[in-house]
Design a protein around this motif. Structure first.
Motif, mmCIF file in Angstrom:
data_model
loop_
_atom_site.group_PDB
_atom_site.id
_atom_site.type_symbol
_atom_site.label_atom_id
_atom_site.label_comp_id
_atom_site.label_asym_id
_atom_site.label_seq_id
_atom_site.Cartn_x
_atom_site.Cartn_y
_atom_site.Cartn_z
ATOM 1 N N CYS A 176 0.845 -1.195 0.000
ATOM 2 C CA CYS A 176 0.000 0.000 0.000
ATOM 3 C C CYS A 176 0.883 1.249 0.000
ATOM 4 C CB CYS A 176 -0.897 -0.008 1.237
ATOM 5 S SG CYS A 176 -1.765 1.544 1.514
ATOM 6 N N CYS A 196 -5.524 0.177 6.025
ATOM 7 C CA CYS A 196 -5.810 1.591 6.290
ATOM 8 C C CYS A 196 -7.107 2.050 5.632
ATOM 9 C CB CYS A 196 -4.650 2.468 5.862
ATOM 10 S SG CYS A 196 -4.380 2.532 4.086
ATOM 11 N N CYS A 210 0.129 3.224 3.609
ATOM 12 C CA CYS A 210 0.509 2.773 4.953
ATOM 13 C C CYS A 210 1.615 1.730 4.945
ATOM 14 C CB CYS A 210 -0.714 2.247 5.707
ATOM 15 S SG CYS A 210 -1.252 0.622 5.165
ATOM 16 N N CYS A 239 -6.774 -1.138 0.337
ATOM 17 C CA CYS A 239 -5.909 -1.636 1.396
ATOM 18 C C CYS A 239 -6.787 -1.885 2.614
ATOM 19 C CB CYS A 239 -4.828 -0.622 1.738
ATOM 20 S SG CYS A 239 -3.927 -1.061 3.233
ATOM 21 N N ASN A 262 1.371 -1.421 4.146
ATOM 22 C CA ASN A 262 0.888 -2.795 4.298
ATOM 23 C C ASN A 262 1.274 -3.598 3.055
ATOM 24 O OD1 ASN A 262 -0.654 -5.165 4.571
ATOM 25 N ND2 ASN A 262 -2.543 -4.128 3.922
HETATM 26 ZN ZN LIG Z 1 -2.826 0.974 3.535
#
Ligand SMILES: [Zn+2]
Length: 688
Positions: free
Chosen positions: A146, A162, A149, A159, A151
């Motif tokens: 992502c 977030c 964030c 995502c 991830n």
């Molecule tokens: Zn994210």
């Protein structure tokens, strides 16, 4: 809006790639059902609309993995989900599905209208393409990091960490979910809804118009979305599962699932109207209709920004009056997860707690994640059942019904003079419908549920204070009055609990024989009618409404979750990183031989150690091995093993160990012999 003429209430279309669990029920379906039951009880014209969301990439991936068709997947889960809703008393007026022909037609026409009005942008863009699978990778066909964030397991459309909505090409280090390949970029034409064009309208309508009445969590998320800047959003996909794009150049493409799904509310309304002989249009196009969408927080952007922009662009539709989205429900401190089986599945709940749907509805509402994420725990479930439903609500009703039968053969007694306490109590009862209604109309369902329980508390306290079981011996007339008042409270509860505890309401109405009265008691009869249960009315026998839940039952549920946790840990155990490189010479220093365990005994006062006699082919020697938690001494005798024979001897609990047996460990902590699995290898053979 002044008093609406009618209500169109929708609940998020569940995605048909799995059954539903308590998180779905708490976040969307219980609050929606409380709301519509209340609206019906107060005499409103309501269409409660839902259905299954049956398009999109995850369904096709699941179908591929299971070797069946996408239709097989959606048929299976549509049936399961529909059954769960029925079992938990979610009273849809219509529950449809987006694979239905009426939906394909409605969504297709909706797209065509926007297309003809020039509401889309046509753009040829570079999309991720999997050369190995010969396929474009939209949405969940691709995973990666992502950009917002970090991830590493974000999907190409969103995502989940977030909540950011993404385009597949936004992902860092994208990977095909089909083949694991690193995708390439390839040109393809798509249609986009220019959300940026609708920004002024969205600002005016939501940020100015709904600052006061939308929930802060919803308003906040929408505001941050708009403030971040809106971009054109693709409404088509390169995919073969979905609704074909009905315009020239659309061959091989379908409508993006998030374009077609909310239109599902409209097609489901049409299906209902057709069946009921009604006109569907006022429910979507008359400005005196109040449209409310119940959803979870992961759907806010679609219901507050994208769908309204679509409706606005089409031009003939009304917009939602409110979108009371909930946050997420956690389970015992952890995020609910289908893939990790960290959930309470509705079908399993009913197996373990048959007939106790209302208990779950009650607890989920009492704990609903209305303004922030909230936690469901089995201890709290038990406490709310035992201390509230059993000890307050159930106890009050049971006393009233039992005493009425005992003293008056089940006939509502004639009251004499009311005391001040009686007057105050009856006045308080009359106030409850408005108190509860006010909470419900502001989408504060937890608060509403607490007020309902407060009414039961009032009844309980009234009986405890007035003590009819004592008065019966000294004051016949006073006892009659007390029981009369208590019966009015019970009758009010029977009606007011219906949105929250529909199965209990039904039972209670039967016990009180409310259908024998001239008219069914409605919500607004309670403040307005002089008498709810007239003197002389015959009620039925007592019946247990709720029963105590024992510790043992709760422990069984906790054990179930513990087992899921163990299984997950085992599945997710990390592989150790590779150690530093060694030379071949380093390796040849190890003298590893085949051996056989001749004798074994447990070392006294230790948990882990076995003392072994091992034939190494060179000699018979003693080796102390930490395997006693995985094997008994008897089990290992005669076993062929791999032995590191030139390890420097060392003393373990006073016994000199001359070497080491090679072992490995499974994720759940069980040791396994690294063993030369053949009869032909004799002791002393070198392993190199
Ligand atoms: Zn994210």
């Amino acid at each position: 809006m002044s008093k609406p003429k009618r209500y169109t209430v929708t609940a998020a279309l569940p995605y048909t790639n799995g059954p539903i669990h308590i998180g779905h029920l708490a976040g969307v379906y219980v609050p929606a059902d409380i709301y519509v039951r209340y609206l019906r009880l107060t005499g409103n014209d309501v269409a409660f609309i839902g259905g299954s969301d049956e398009h999109g990439v995850p369904i096709t991936i699941k179908a591929k993995n299971e070797g069946v068709s996408p239709q097989d997947i959606v048929d299976k889960y549509h049936a399961i989900i529909k059954k769960s809703f029925k079992e938990f008393g979610i009273t849809y007026d219509n529950y449809s599905r987006t694979s239905a022909p009426i939906h394909h037609k409605t969504a297709s026409e909706f797209f065509k209208t926007l297309y003809d009005k020039g509401e889309f942008i046509e753009e040829t863009t570079e999309q991720l393409y999997d050369e190995k699978a010969n396929q474009f990778l939209a949405d969940r066909f691709v995973t990666g990091t992502c950009p917002k964030c970090g991830n590493e397991e974000a999907y190409g459309d969103q995502c989940e960490n977030c909540g950011t909505s993404l385009n597949a090409t936004d992902l860092i280090n994208p990977k095909s979910a089909l083949t694991g390949n690193v995708p390439t970029l390839k040109q393809t034409k798509h249609w986009f809804l220019p959300l940026d064009k609708h920004e002024d309208f969205l600002r005016e309508w939501i940020l100015k118009g709904h600052k006061k009445d939308w929930k802060p969590n919803v308003y906040g998320q929408v505001k941050s979305w708009i403030d971040d800047g809106l971009r054109p959003r693709a409404v088509t996909r390169d995919l073969d599962w979905g609704i074909p794009v009905p315009v020239e150049g659309g061959e091989g493409k379908v409508l993006y699932v998030w374009f077609d799904a909310p239109i599902g509310y409209i097609s489901s309304t049409k299906e209902w109207a057709e069946r009921e002989g009604k006109d569907w249009e006022p429910y979507w196009k008359d400005k005196d209709t109040k449209l409310v969408h119940f959803i979870g927080k992961d759907n806010i952007v679609f219901h507050c920004i994208i769908f309204p922009s679509m409706l606005k662009a089409e031009g003939s539709y009304i917009l939602p009056d409110n979108v009371p989205a909930n946050e997420f429900l956690n389970l015992e401190g952890n995020k609910l997860s289908t893939s990790k089986n960290w959930a309470v599945w509705l079908s399993e709940y009913l197996k373990d707690f048959p007939g106790q749907q209302d208990v779950l509805r009650y607890v989920l509402n009492a704990n609903a994640p209305e303004t922030k994420d909230n936690d469901f725990t089995w201890k709290d479930f038990q406490a709310r059942n035992n201390n509230e439903l059993v000890a307050i609500f159930g106890n009050f009703i049971n006393r009233v019904v039992v005493l009425t039968n005992k003293y008056y053969q089940g006939l509502v007694p004639t009251p004499s003079e009311f005391t001040q306490v009686d007057e105050d109590t009856l006045a308080a009862v009359k106030a409850y419908p408005n108190v509860i209604a006010s909470s419900i109309e502001r989408y504060r369902f937890r608060e509403a549920g607490q007020e309902l329980m407060n009414l039961a508390r009032l009844g309980n306290k009234y009986l405890a204070d007035e003590e009819p079981w004592k008065k019966i011996k000294e004051d016949e007339a006073r006892t009659q009055t007390i029981m009369y008042v208590a019966l009015q409270i019970a009758s009010a509860l029977a009606t007011l609990c219906e949105p929250f505890l529909p199965f209990t309401s039904e039972k209670l109405k039967n016990i009180l024989c409310l259908s024998e009265l001239d008219a069914v008691t409605q919500w607004n009869d309670i403040p307005n009618k002089e008498v709810l249960l007239p003197a002389g009315h015959q009620i039925g026998k007592a019946e247990l409404l709720f029963s105590k839940i024992e510790d043992k039952t709760i422990q069984e549920q906790l054990d179930k979750l513990e087992a899921s946790k163990k299984a997950n840990e085992a599945a997710n155990k990390q592989v150790e990183p590779q150690k530093d490189t060694i030379t071949f010479e380093d390796f040849t220093k190890l003298d590893i031989r085949v051996g056989t365990i001749l004798e074994a005994e447990k070392m006294p006062k230790t948990k882990k150690l076995l003392k072994l006699k091992v034939d190494t082919g060179i000699d018979t020697r003693t080796i102390v091995s930490g395997i006693a938690e995985s094997f008994t001494a008897e089990e290992v005798v005669g076993k062929k093993v791999t032995v590191l024979v030139n390890l420097a001897p060392r003393a373990l609990r006073g016994v000199e160990s001359q070497g080491m047996i090679l072992m490995t460990e499974t994720p759940d902590g069980k040791l396994v012999f690294v063993n030369p699995d053949s009869d032909k290898v004799g002791n002393g053979l070198q392993i190199s």
